[in-house]
Write a protein that holds these residues in place. Sequence first.
Motif, PDB file in Angstrom:
ATOM      1  N   ALA A  37       8.898 -13.413   6.407  1.00 50.52           N
ATOM      2  CA  ALA A  37       7.882 -12.435   6.031  1.00 50.52           C
ATOM      3  C   ALA A  37       6.526 -13.022   5.680  1.00 50.52           C
ATOM      4  CB  ALA A  37       8.389 -11.607   4.848  1.00 50.52           C
ATOM      5  N   GLY A  38       6.452 -14.318   5.336  1.00 52.64           N
ATOM      6  CA  GLY A  38       5.175 -14.857   4.902  1.00 52.64           C
ATOM      7  C   GLY A  38       4.740 -14.246   3.574  1.00 52.64           C
ATOM      8  N   THR A  39       3.468 -14.376   3.264  1.00 51.49           N
ATOM      9  CA  THR A  39       2.982 -13.951   1.946  1.00 51.49           C
ATOM     10  C   THR A  39       2.851 -12.448   1.810  1.00 51.49           C
ATOM     11  OG1 THR A  39       0.711 -14.267   2.720  1.00 51.49           O
ATOM     12  CG2 THR A  39       1.739 -16.111   1.561  1.00 51.49           C
ATOM     13  N   SER A  40       2.621 -11.726   2.903  1.00 54.19           N
ATOM     14  CA  SER A  40       2.382 -10.286   2.773  1.00 54.19           C
ATOM     15  C   SER A  40       3.089  -9.465   3.837  1.00 54.19           C
ATOM     16  CB  SER A  40       0.877  -9.989   2.825  1.00 54.19           C
ATOM     17  OG  SER A  40       0.301 -10.466   4.039  1.00 54.19           O
ATOM     18  N   GLY A  41       4.025 -10.071   4.560  1.00 54.53           N
ATOM     19  CA  GLY A  41       4.708  -9.350   5.621  1.00 54.53           C
ATOM     20  C   GLY A  41       5.518  -8.170   5.145  1.00 54.53           C
ATOM     21  N   VAL A  42       5.939  -8.199   3.879  1.00 54.95           N
ATOM     22  CA  VAL A  42       6.724  -7.087   3.359  1.00 54.95           C
ATOM     23  C   VAL A  42       5.894  -5.808   3.318  1.00 54.95           C
ATOM     24  CG1 VAL A  42       6.202  -7.573   0.932  1.00 54.95           C
ATOM     25  CG2 VAL A  42       8.340  -6.443   1.533  1.00 54.95           C
ATOM     26  N   ASN A  43       4.597  -5.920   3.087  1.00 53.95           N
ATOM     27  CA  ASN A  43       3.731  -4.742   3.129  1.00 53.95           C
ATOM     28  C   ASN A  43       3.669  -4.166   4.538  1.00 53.95           C
ATOM     29  OD1 ASN A  43       2.966  -4.673   0.411  1.00 53.95           O
ATOM     30  ND2 ASN A  43       1.350  -6.170   0.724  1.00 53.95           N
ATOM     31  N   ALA A  44       3.572  -5.050   5.537  1.00 53.62           N
ATOM     32  CA  ALA A  44       3.527  -4.602   6.927  1.00 53.62           C
ATOM     33  C   ALA A  44       4.826  -3.909   7.305  1.00 53.62           C
ATOM     34  CB  ALA A  44       3.262  -5.792   7.845  1.00 53.62           C
ATOM     35  N   LEU A  45       5.946  -4.460   6.869  1.00 51.66           N
ATOM     36  CA  LEU A  45       7.235  -3.835   7.166  1.00 51.66           C
ATOM     37  C   LEU A  45       7.298  -2.425   6.602  1.00 51.66           C
ATOM     38  CD1 LEU A  45      10.181  -3.967   8.198  1.00 51.66           C
ATOM     39  CD2 LEU A  45      10.796  -4.821   5.931  1.00 51.66           C
ATOM     40  N   ALA A  46       6.860  -2.249   5.364  1.00 47.08           N
ATOM     41  CA  ALA A  46       6.880  -0.927   4.741  1.00 47.08           C
ATOM     42  C   ALA A  46       6.025   0.065   5.526  1.00 47.08           C
ATOM     43  CB  ALA A  46       6.401  -1.031   3.293  1.00 47.08           C
ATOM     44  N   GLU A  47       4.857  -0.392   5.975  1.00 47.55           N
ATOM     45  CA  GLU A  47       3.978   0.483   6.756  1.00 47.55           C
ATOM     46  C   GLU A  47       4.622   0.862   8.090  1.00 47.55           C
ATOM     47  OE1 GLU A  47       1.027   1.768   5.845  1.00 47.55           O
ATOM     48  OE2 GLU A  47       1.197   0.844   3.869  1.00 47.55           O
ATOM     49  N   LEU A  48       5.348  -0.078   8.679  1.00 48.17           N
ATOM     50  CA  LEU A  48       6.045   0.214   9.930  1.00 48.17           C
ATOM     51  C   LEU A  48       7.179   1.210   9.721  1.00 48.17           C
ATOM     52  CD1 LEU A  48       6.187  -3.426  11.319  1.00 48.17           C
ATOM     53  CD2 LEU A  48       4.888  -1.543  12.321  1.00 48.17           C
ATOM     54  N   GLN A  66       7.321   1.579  -2.271  1.00 47.41           N
ATOM     55  CA  GLN A  66       6.715   2.611  -3.123  1.00 47.41           C
ATOM     56  C   GLN A  66       5.263   2.870  -2.693  1.00 47.41           C
ATOM     57  OE1 GLN A  66       9.609   3.983  -5.311  1.00 47.41           O
ATOM     58  NE2 GLN A  66       7.930   3.914  -6.759  1.00 47.41           N
ATOM     59  N   ASP A  67       4.520   1.786  -2.438  1.00 54.36           N
ATOM     60  CA  ASP A  67       3.117   1.938  -2.033  1.00 54.36           C
ATOM     61  C   ASP A  67       2.987   2.634  -0.682  1.00 54.36           C
ATOM     62  OD1 ASP A  67       2.300   0.701  -4.356  1.00 54.36           O
ATOM     63  OD2 ASP A  67       1.927  -1.266  -3.430  1.00 54.36           O
ATOM     64  N   ALA A  68       4.001   2.493   0.158  1.00 50.59           N
ATOM     65  CA  ALA A  68       3.975   3.148   1.471  1.00 50.59           C
ATOM     66  C   ALA A  68       4.371   4.618   1.388  1.00 50.59           C
ATOM     67  CB  ALA A  68       4.906   2.419   2.435  1.00 50.59           C
ATOM     68  N   GLY A  69       4.777   5.087   0.207  1.00 57.00           N
ATOM     69  CA  GLY A  69       5.058   6.502   0.021  1.00 57.00           C
ATOM     70  C   GLY A  69       6.521   6.863  -0.103  1.00 57.00           C
ATOM     71  N   LEU A  70       7.392   5.845  -0.289  1.00 58.12           N
ATOM     72  CA  LEU A  70       8.818   6.108  -0.446  1.00 58.12           C
ATOM     73  C   LEU A  70       9.227   5.979  -1.910  1.00 58.12           C
ATOM     74  CD1 LEU A  70      10.153   4.042   2.598  1.00 58.12           C
ATOM     75  CD2 LEU A  70       9.703   6.506   2.513  1.00 58.12           C
ATOM     76  N   VAL A 116       7.419   3.649   7.654  1.00 55.08           N
ATOM     77  CA  VAL A 116       6.964   5.029   7.461  1.00 55.08           C
ATOM     78  C   VAL A 116       6.065   5.511   8.589  1.00 55.08           C
ATOM     79  CG1 VAL A 116       7.191   4.855   4.956  1.00 55.08           C
ATOM     80  CG2 VAL A 116       4.972   4.369   6.035  1.00 55.08           C
ATOM     81  N   GLY A 117       5.816   4.665   9.586  1.00 58.14           N
ATOM     82  CA  GLY A 117       5.047   5.089  10.747  1.00 58.14           C
ATOM     83  C   GLY A 117       3.549   4.968  10.605  1.00 58.14           C
ATOM     84  N   ASN A 118       3.067   4.289   9.572  1.00 55.29           N
ATOM     85  CA  ASN A 118       1.623   4.071   9.457  1.00 55.29           C
ATOM     86  C   ASN A 118       1.116   3.069  10.487  1.00 55.29           C
ATOM     87  OD1 ASN A 118       1.532   5.826   7.313  1.00 55.29           O
ATOM     88  ND2 ASN A 118       1.280   4.260   5.740  1.00 55.29           N
ATOM     89  N   ASP A 175      17.283   5.031  17.265  1.00 51.63           N
ATOM     90  CA  ASP A 175      17.932   6.274  17.668  1.00 51.63           C
ATOM     91  C   ASP A 175      17.597   7.383  16.670  1.00 51.63           C
ATOM     92  OD1 ASP A 175      19.150   5.047  19.871  1.00 51.63           O
ATOM     93  OD2 ASP A 175      20.840   4.374  18.662  1.00 51.63           O
ATOM     94  N   GLY A 176      16.309   7.610  16.461  1.00 51.05           N
ATOM     95  CA  GLY A 176      15.862   8.646  15.548  1.00 51.05           C
ATOM     96  C   GLY A 176      15.805   8.214  14.099  1.00 51.05           C
ATOM     97  N   GLY A 177      16.021   6.925  13.842  1.00 50.09           N
ATOM     98  CA  GLY A 177      15.977   6.455  12.458  1.00 50.09           C
ATOM     99  C   GLY A 177      14.582   6.242  11.911  1.00 50.09           C
ATOM    100  N   LEU A 178      13.639   5.946  12.801  1.00 46.15           N
ATOM    101  CA  LEU A 178      12.265   5.683  12.397  1.00 46.15           C
ATOM    102  C   LEU A 178      11.324   6.663  13.051  1.00 46.15           C
ATOM    103  CD1 LEU A 178      12.269   1.788  12.745  1.00 46.15           C
ATOM    104  CD2 LEU A 178      12.411   3.111  10.631  1.00 46.15           C
ATOM    105  N   PRO A 179      10.229   7.008  12.401  1.00 42.09           N
ATOM    106  CA  PRO A 179       9.843   6.566  11.052  1.00 42.09           C
ATOM    107  C   PRO A 179      10.578   7.335   9.962  1.00 42.09           C
ATOM    108  CG  PRO A 179       8.197   8.073  11.902  1.00 42.09           C
ATOM    109  CD  PRO A 179       9.199   7.875  13.015  1.00 42.09           C
ATOM    110  N   ILE A 180      10.580   6.761   8.773  1.00 40.86           N
ATOM    111  CA  ILE A 180      11.104   7.437   7.596  1.00 40.86           C
ATOM    112  C   ILE A 180       9.984   8.279   7.009  1.00 40.86           C
ATOM    113  CG2 ILE A 180      12.160   7.136   5.327  1.00 40.86           C
ATOM    114  CD1 ILE A 180      13.051   4.346   6.246  1.00 40.86           C
ATOM    115  N   ALA A 181      10.234   9.548   6.801  1.00 43.38           N
ATOM    116  CA  ALA A 181       9.195  10.434   6.284  1.00 43.38           C
ATOM    117  C   ALA A 181       8.749   9.988   4.891  1.00 43.38           C
ATOM    118  CB  ALA A 181       9.702  11.871   6.239  1.00 43.38           C
ATOM    119  N   LYS A 182       7.464  10.082   4.641  1.00 44.39           N
ATOM    120  CA  LYS A 182       6.945   9.768   3.306  1.00 44.39           C
ATOM    121  C   LYS A 182       7.536  10.742   2.289  1.00 44.39           C
ATOM    122  CE  LYS A 182       2.697   7.664   4.955  1.00 44.39           C
ATOM    123  NZ  LYS A 182       1.225   7.696   4.971  1.00 44.39           N
TER     124      LYS A 182
END
Length: 221
Positions: free
Chosen positions: A194-205, A56-60, A207-209, A12-19
């Motif tokens: 999350a597996g070994t790297s799912g947290v990176n994918a979540l961060a990208e999602l 942080q790497d995703a821009g937050l 912020v809308g990448n 409901d307008g929560g995503l994406p989070i602006a960088k």
Amino acid sequence: MQREGTVVLWNDGGLPIAKDSQVSLFSHSGVDWVTSGWGSGAADTSGSPTMYLALQDAGLFVNYTLWRFYESGAGSGYKRVESSGVNEVPWSVYTSNGITDTFAEYGDAAIVVISRVGGENSDLYKSSEVSLEQGSYLALTQEEKDLLNEVCKYREQNVFKRVILVVNTGNTIQFGDFAPYIDNIDAAIYMGQAGTSGVNALAELLVGNENTSGRLADTLA
């Protein structure tokens, strides 16, 4: 696979989070992330990135005081360990350590992580924290309800501009428990383990990448 399989339950307008937004990451599960199950479902994820670094790497910009509270401060003693239940941090620990004073500076979004883990010899055990009448391990504990209630109060007061719920579990928890807070939860994501790297994918999602296209295999009441 994490990018494709993650499910947006509602937005409901929560995503994406602006960088460049300043965000606060809530619950010990934001630090003690569920990456796999136990027993034959376990995986070595010791080299996985932290949620803090991924965001942080995703821009937050992440509330470091709150992160350290969970990682090594007064909240660190509540981290989940095998066969000991959810063990979420009581809200009184936040207030007694001045953590609530940091929210306004990192109020662009509150990201609340709810996790459950299971595995051989301890799958869906009856936690001592929650009776079977209350739903046992698949229900929200009182500490989790208190956390959501307080974060949503800050949302109502515009301290947090939005609240994002992240459900990090391989088990279908009782989603009806979120009903009292749903009006103040602007978006909810189900991402499984999350597996070994799912947290990176979540961060990208977040912020809308990336755009998630996952769908649930089961209906969640």
